[in-house]
Every structure is written in structure tokens, then in C-alpha cells.
Design an enzyme around this catalytic site. Sequence first.
Site, PDB file in Angstrom:
ATOM      1  N   ARG A  72       0.922  -1.228   0.022  1.00  0.00           N
ATOM      2  CA  ARG A  72      -0.102   0.009  -0.184  1.00  0.00           C
ATOM      3  C   ARG A  72       0.895   1.272  -0.159  1.00  0.00           C
ATOM      4  NH1 ARG A  72      -0.725   4.743   2.467  1.00  0.00           N
ATOM      5  NH2 ARG A  72      -0.381   3.844   4.511  1.00  0.00           N
ATOM      6  N   ASP A  73       1.465   1.520   1.161  1.00  0.00           N
ATOM      7  CA  ASP A  73       2.237   2.838   1.321  1.00  0.00           C
ATOM      8  C   ASP A  73       3.176   2.981   0.265  1.00  0.00           C
ATOM      9  OD1 ASP A  73       3.582   5.456   2.116  1.00  0.00           O
ATOM     10  OD2 ASP A  73       2.781   4.775   4.116  1.00  0.00           O
ATOM     11  N   HIS A  77       3.492   4.530  13.010  1.00  0.00           N
ATOM     12  CA  HIS A  77       4.064   4.524  11.519  1.00  0.00           C
ATOM     13  C   HIS A  77       5.033   5.482  10.916  1.00  0.00           C
ATOM     14  CE1 HIS A  77       2.438   4.294   7.008  1.00  0.00           C
ATOM     15  NE2 HIS A  77       2.747   5.454   6.936  1.00  0.00           N
ATOM     16  N   HIS A  96       7.996   7.541   8.731  1.00  0.00           N
ATOM     17  CA  HIS A  96       8.824   7.561   7.531  1.00  0.00           C
ATOM     18  C   HIS A  96      10.246   7.701   7.776  1.00  0.00           C
ATOM     19  CE1 HIS A  96       5.883   6.798   4.285  1.00  0.00           C
ATOM     20  NE2 HIS A  96       4.972   6.954   5.348  1.00  0.00           N
ATOM     21  N   CYS A 122       3.581   9.559   0.883  1.00  0.00           N
ATOM     22  CA  CYS A 122       2.260  10.103   0.362  1.00  0.00           C
ATOM     23  C   CYS A 122       2.646  11.048  -0.690  1.00  0.00           C
ATOM     24  CB  CYS A 122       1.770  10.777   1.516  1.00  0.00           C
ATOM     25  SG  CYS A 122       0.013  11.431   1.160  1.00  0.00           S
ATOM     26  N   ASN A 176       8.857   4.679   4.060  1.00  0.00           N
ATOM     27  CA  ASN A 176       8.745   4.175   5.200  1.00  0.00           C
ATOM     28  C   ASN A 176      10.115   3.608   5.989  1.00  0.00           C
ATOM     29  OD1 ASN A 176       5.989   3.534   3.687  1.00  0.00           O
ATOM     30  ND2 ASN A 176       5.356   3.489   5.936  1.00  0.00           N
TER      31      ASN A 176
HETATM   32  N1  COA Z   1     -12.827   4.541  -4.501  1.00  0.00           N
HETATM   33  C1  COA Z   1     -13.205   4.449  -5.797  1.00  0.00           C
HETATM   34  N2  COA Z   1     -13.617   5.687  -6.257  1.00  0.00           N
HETATM   35  C2  COA Z   1     -13.895   6.702  -5.415  1.00  0.00           C
HETATM   36  C3  COA Z   1     -13.689   6.491  -4.292  1.00  0.00           C
HETATM   37  C4  COA Z   1     -13.181   5.564  -3.534  1.00  0.00           C
HETATM   38  N3  COA Z   1     -12.820   5.271  -2.138  1.00  0.00           N
HETATM   39  N4  COA Z   1     -14.259   7.768  -3.438  1.00  0.00           N
HETATM   40  C5  COA Z   1     -14.739   8.399  -4.485  1.00  0.00           C
HETATM   41  N5  COA Z   1     -14.752   8.053  -5.731  1.00  0.00           N
HETATM   42  C6  COA Z   1     -14.800   8.457  -7.113  1.00  0.00           C
HETATM   43  C7  COA Z   1     -16.282   8.845  -7.072  1.00  0.00           C
HETATM   44  O1  COA Z   1     -17.267   7.871  -7.391  1.00  0.00           O
HETATM   45  C8  COA Z   1     -16.358   9.929  -8.138  1.00  0.00           C
HETATM   46  O2  COA Z   1     -16.202   9.236  -9.441  1.00  0.00           O
HETATM   47  P1  COA Z   1     -16.870   9.964 -10.678  1.00  0.00           P
HETATM   48  O3  COA Z   1     -15.812  10.941 -10.952  1.00  0.00           O
HETATM   49  O4  COA Z   1     -16.672   8.908 -11.736  1.00  0.00           O
HETATM   50  O5  COA Z   1     -18.186  10.258 -10.386  1.00  0.00           O
HETATM   51  C9  COA Z   1     -15.061  10.519  -8.002  1.00  0.00           C
HETATM   52  O6  COA Z   1     -14.114   9.639  -7.203  1.00  0.00           O
HETATM   53  C10 COA Z   1     -15.096  11.914  -7.084  1.00  0.00           C
HETATM   54  O7  COA Z   1     -15.612  11.819  -5.920  1.00  0.00           O
HETATM   55  P2  COA Z   1     -15.539  12.669  -4.791  1.00  0.00           P
HETATM   56  O8  COA Z   1     -16.415  12.157  -3.579  1.00  0.00           O
HETATM   57  O9  COA Z   1     -16.134  14.113  -5.483  1.00  0.00           O
HETATM   58  O10 COA Z   1     -14.186  12.472  -4.364  1.00  0.00           O
HETATM   59  P3  COA Z   1     -12.879  13.628  -4.469  1.00  0.00           P
HETATM   60  O11 COA Z   1     -12.450  14.066  -5.788  1.00  0.00           O
HETATM   61  O12 COA Z   1     -13.261  14.971  -3.522  1.00  0.00           O
HETATM   62  O13 COA Z   1     -11.693  12.976  -3.834  1.00  0.00           O
HETATM   63  C11 COA Z   1     -10.979  11.102  -2.042  1.00  0.00           C
HETATM   64  C12 COA Z   1     -11.964  12.447  -2.330  1.00  0.00           C
HETATM   65  C13 COA Z   1     -11.046  11.045  -0.520  1.00  0.00           C
HETATM   66  C14 COA Z   1     -11.802   9.954  -2.842  1.00  0.00           C
HETATM   67  C15 COA Z   1      -9.848  11.244  -2.614  1.00  0.00           C
HETATM   68  O14 COA Z   1      -9.362  12.516  -2.406  1.00  0.00           O
HETATM   69  C16 COA Z   1      -8.712  10.044  -2.369  1.00  0.00           C
HETATM   70  O15 COA Z   1      -9.091   8.940  -2.760  1.00  0.00           O
HETATM   71  N6  COA Z   1      -7.889  10.671  -1.433  1.00  0.00           N
HETATM   72  C17 COA Z   1      -6.975   9.404  -1.190  1.00  0.00           C
HETATM   73  C18 COA Z   1      -5.541   9.819  -1.453  1.00  0.00           C
HETATM   74  C19 COA Z   1      -4.585   8.848  -0.761  1.00  0.00           C
HETATM   75  O16 COA Z   1      -4.884   7.469  -0.970  1.00  0.00           O
HETATM   76  N7  COA Z   1      -3.356   9.251  -0.125  1.00  0.00           N
HETATM   77  C20 COA Z   1      -2.300   8.288   0.448  1.00  0.00           C
HETATM   78  C21 COA Z   1      -2.866   7.448   1.426  1.00  0.00           C
HETATM   79  S1  COA Z   1      -3.039   8.388   3.053  1.00  0.00           S
HETATM   80 ZN    ZN Z   2       2.767   6.229   5.214  1.00  0.00          ZN
END
Ligand code: COA
Ligand code: ZN
Length: 312
Positions: free
Chosen positions: A17-18, A209, A211, A242, A251
Site C-alpha cells: 500500500r504505502d 507509522h 517514515h 504520500c 517508510n
Molecule cells: N474508490 C473509488 N472511487 C471513489 C472513491 C473510492 N474510495 N471515492 C470517491 N470515488 C470516486 C467517485 O465515485 C467519483 O467518481 P466519478 O468522477 O466517476 O463520479 C470521484 O471519485 C469523485 O468523488 P468525490 O467524492 O467528489 O471525491 P474527491 O474527488 O473529492 O476525492 C477522495 C476524495 C477521498 C476520494 C480522494 O481525495 C482520495 O481518494 N484520497 C486518497 C488519497 C490517498 O490515498 N493518499 C495516500 C494514502 S493516505
Molecule cells: Zn505512510
Amino acid sequence: MITDYCERLIVQEVAPRDGLQIEPKWVETADKIALIDQLSLAGFSRIEAGSFVSPKAIPALRDGDEVFRGIQRQPGVIYVALIPNLKGAQRALDAGADELNLVMSASQTHNLANMRMRREQSLSGFGDVVALARGTSLSLNGTVATTFGCPFEGVIDEDSVLHIVDAYLELGMQGITLADTTGMANPRQVYRLVQRVLTRVAPAQLTLHFHNTRGLGLSNVLAAYEAGARRFDASLGGLGGCPFAPGASGNICTEDLVNMCEEMGIQTGIDLPHLLQMSRSLPALLGHEMPGQVAKAGRNSDLHPAPENLLF
Ligand code: COA
Ligand code: ZN
């Protein structure tokens, strides 16, 4: 002074994952599955096998569903999925994850950059995740990212971290992770905060956790261990970071951590030669050198022949 060497240290492997989330090179689904399957044979009790986040945010892990469905589960191993919201929780549940790792940042700015939500929005969404998990066998862990410092805001107030820990506990999370997203923690700070958090949660519930961005990763492990923490995230080869935190890097390296523990007589249950062999195969998979050190230097017990013609 290190007080209690004999207590076992639990390592949760987070390379799938990370580690992979920040890699520019696409890793085929079959290679991800093979990596996790090998890790499952190395003695880990917990593996963070992927995340269920927006595929636009983290394209490298967009195949989480197939990965979770494709792995060969070993008995006794808990397969964890990182999730940011209800949609992620539903996907993880459908794909067969054992545990959800819910993540938000102590820093409002990093939460906005990483999750595109304010902290309050993250927390209120987690209420829905808890409701979804109720009545299933899923366990829940809450991570506080940027606990020890934020690349945008700098110093993070300890009370704001404790506030999120309390909110997680009120929501019914079984585990709490304090994450040093960009390696800003120092051992004194770690010792103090771990002591404070351990007045709220048992050592078995708490994960640290770290890094190694500023070279303090293993020092921070020892400080946390001294303060009573017994569970740590680490990543094979020292991969990780990240993508939404400027300057993020790997990490703490799993084999370096396990090697340190072995040298100190702290049990981890992890097969170090197996891990070293795996780590040495990562450059071929990912196309670059790994930051980890023991895979390059070898173990202390990997001795070299003495030079010839020594004068005794
Ligand atoms: N899995 C898959 N798709 C997802 C989802 C998820 N968990 N959450 C939202 N989406 C999709 C929505 O269905 C939507 O799809 P569409 O454009 O086809 O309609 C799109 O993403 C936008 O949805 P929205 O709720 O407006 O999300 P956003 O664009 O504001 O993003 C997060 C919010 C949280 C989903 C996004 O910022 C994210 O995934 N962040 C995680 C980053 C990460 O993993 N960082 C490292 C680890 S800490
Ligand atoms: Zn991390």
C-alpha cells in the site's frame, strides 16, 4: 535506556500500500499479488495489502479489488485495506478485506490536499463507515496522518492529535495508528506522545507509522518502544510515501527494522533471510534502487573472508 528487550514487536508490512502508491512505474496486478503472497509466507501477522481510494488520486493502486480477490490468504494473517470514505469501505468489504484502516490528518491543510475534505467531513464520513462495518467481521483502525508534523503547517498541536484519537475511540475503532507522514518526528516527541496516547489505548491497539525521510525512523521506533508501543508499520526495501505530501519518502525499512530487533534480541517472528531475498528482487520490479540498508550491507553474520597475506 532500553528497558524491556524481551517483549515481542509486531510488524505490519505496508509495502503493497504505502510502498506502491507512490511508485511511478505501473506494477501489474499479478506482480502485486505475488508480492503479497510472498509476504504472507514471511511470518507477518498483518499486511496492508492495498487501498480503496479514488483511482484518480492514486492510479498505482486502482486494481485493489482484483488484488484482494487474487491473493492466497494465509491463516493468522490479517489483510488490511486503507480507505478514505464510505465508497472505499464498501469496495474493501466486497473485496474481502479483514480490516479497514480509516485515514485522516491532524493537519487541516494536509487533509484537504490528501482527502479533499476538511477534518470534520472525514470524521462524519467515518460514522457511516462504522455503521457499514457493524454486523460484519471487519475490524477498524483509525490513522492520524501528520501526527508529528505537517509539510504545510509545520508543528502539530498534540492536543489536536489526541482529539482525533478520542473521536476514533468514540466511533468504536479497535486500533489507532499515529503516522509520521513525512518523517518530521523526533524521539523525544515520540516518547512523550506515545506515553500520552497509551493512557487512552492499550499497547496492543496502538501502531506507530514512521517514515525515514530525515533518517530518524529507527530512532523513533526505539523511543516509541521505550514508551510502551509494540506495533509498527514498515515497508519492504524502505519503499513508500504520500503523493500529496511534498518531500515525502519511504517508510522505515522492514528488513532494517527486523534486523535491528534480531540484533537486540527482540522477537518479531519474521523470517529475515526470506525478507532480504524479497527486498533484493525489488529493483528489478520497480526499476530503481531501494533505500533499505541491510539488503545491501548484509547481516552482521554475513562474514567476509579475511584478506590474504595478513601479518599475524
Ligand atoms: N474508490 C473509488 N472511487 C471513489 C472513491 C473510492 N474510495 N471515492 C470517491 N470515488 C470516486 C467517485 O465515485 C467519483 O467518481 P466519478 O468522477 O466517476 O463520479 C470521484 O471519485 C469523485 O468523488 P468525490 O467524492 O467528489 O471525491 P474527491 O474527488 O473529492 O476525492 C477522495 C476524495 C477521498 C476520494 C480522494 O481525495 C482520495 O481518494 N484520497 C486518497 C488519497 C490517498 O490515498 N493518499 C495516500 C494514502 S493516505
Ligand atoms: Zn505512510
